[in-house]
Scaffold this active site. Structure first.
Site, PDB file in Angstrom:
ATOM      1  CG  LEU A   1      -1.766  -1.324   1.311  1.00 35.43           C
ATOM      2  CD1 LEU A   1      -2.285  -1.539   2.724  1.00 35.43           C
ATOM      3  CD2 LEU A   1      -2.898  -1.281   0.306  1.00 35.43           C
TER       4      LEU A   1
ATOM      5  CB  THR B   1       7.729   2.149   2.381  1.00 35.47           C
ATOM      6  OG1 THR B   1       8.407   1.157   1.598  1.00 35.47           O
ATOM      7  CG2 THR B   1       8.757   2.941   3.177  1.00 35.47           C
TER       8      THR B   1
ATOM      9  CE  LYS C   1      11.832   1.073   0.317  1.00 36.03           C
ATOM     10  NZ  LYS C   1      10.478   0.685  -0.038  1.00 36.03           N
TER      11      LYS C   1
ATOM     12  CE  LYS D   1       5.000   6.409   1.285  1.00 42.11           C
ATOM     13  NZ  LYS D   1       5.436   5.024   1.613  1.00 42.11           N
TER      14      LYS D   1
END
Length: 333
Positions: free
Chosen positions: A100, A131, A206, A281
């Site tokens: 997502l 993430t 990540k 983001k």
């Protein structure tokens, strides 16, 4: 006497061979049985689509859902089950992977009115490859645990190309005893599946990776732009960088300059790939975690500003390597 020993030795070897052969058959049968168990997949975007396809290639029937019905059409046409909500996926499958765009999307898919937790079965394995904020992963894990299921965060690195090729890297956080069960599925989609620690550590790895990726992409774009303005041929400059100490993934695998490489977004007007909005983001997540841990990240902060500016100036839907084009156009930056 020697003949007796030889016969006994041969018998032992034959028994050992049969035992190994039987074990191999059992392993194959076990895999075949596992392959018949449906796997839920929620989020069929640029990354989720090829990831789900690789599960199908490995024999797993996929039970799919995406908020955009058109994203499911390809799977529906190929005979996959397409559900009307995440809850319906949870009703049909006890192993579910989610991919997502953001933390709010993940929270809604898991805990919303028609979320996974409305119909999740006890003992289900829920793997989130989005993430998102590590703190959100931890909260989701608590909510999932209350329902008697298992949650693991497993964000990915490698981009759309690696997703198609099944060569992604998965960074996994969660209960270590459940890692092998998660790895069984993740190895169908990736060549590297790494256990990082408790829930949230996959997200931490990540976020660090993507912050470095953004910084190196901006650096590559700046170096290439400077070299071109100094009269260097871009292909020649890329060749020199890639045999020198400035070499990095952004220069040798995902070069941002149009015409330098084939098969990358810069060769396709920066379409596809990893969107600038998503990079902004992820850099925002890095800023939040850096603030919370009092960690200085000056280059990460600058990268965040640059990608936010790109979003505001029409680059939001382009691949993040479009920073090269942005720098070329922003003479007063």
């Amino acid at each position: 006497m020697a003949a007796v020993f030889m016969l006994r030795g041969s018998a032992r070897l034959l028994y050992k061979h049969r035992k190994v052969h039987a074990a191999s058959i059992a392993m194959v049968c076990s895999r075949a049985m596992a392959s018949k168990t449906p796997v839920g997949f929620i989020g069929l975007g640029n990354m989720g689509n090829p990831m789900a396809k690789n599960l199908v290639k490995h024999g797993y029937p996929v039970v799919a859902y995406d908020v955009f019905p058109e994203a499911c059409k390809e799977f529906q046409d190929s005979g996959a089950q397409v559900m009307d909500s995440p809850a319906d996926v949870a009703e049909r499958a006890d192993r579910i992977i989610t991919m997502l765009p953001s933390s709010p999307n993940a929270v809604d898919v898991y805990t919303g009115a028609n979320g996974i937790l409305k119909k999740v079965k006890k003992g289900s394995l829920l793997i989130d490859s989005s993430t998102i904020d590590p703190a959100v992963s931890k909260e989701l894990a608590k909510a999932v645990e209350k329902m008697g299921a298992v949650f693991m965060d497993a964000p990915v690195s490698g981009g759309v190309g690696a997703a198609r090729a099944g060569n992604l890297t998965f960074m996994v956080g969660g209960v270590e005893q459940e890692f092998d069960a998660a790895k069984e599925l993740l190895t169908c989609m990736g060549s590297n599946v790494i256990y990082c620690g408790e829930v949230g550590t996959g997200q931490a790895a990540k976020i660090c990776n993507n912050m470095l990726l953004a910084i190196s992409m901006i650096g590559t774009a700046e170096a290439m732009n400077l070299g071109i303005r100094l009269g260097l041929d871009p292909k020649l400059l890329a060749k020199i960088l890639n045999m020198s100490s400035g070499r990095c993934w952004s220069s040798d695998t995902y070069n941002p300059v149009p015409g330098v490489m084939e098969g990358v977004p810069s060769a396709n007007n920066y379409q596809g790939g990893f969107g600038t909005t998503l990079m902004a983001k992820d850099l925002g997540l890095a800023q939040i975690t850096a603030t919370n841990t009092k960690t200085p990240v000056p280059l990460g902060s600058l990268a965040h500003q640059i990608y936010r500016m790109m979003c505001a100036k029409g680059y939001a839907l382009k691949d993040f390597s479009a920073v090269f084009q942005f720098l070329r156009e922003e003479e007063n930056l």
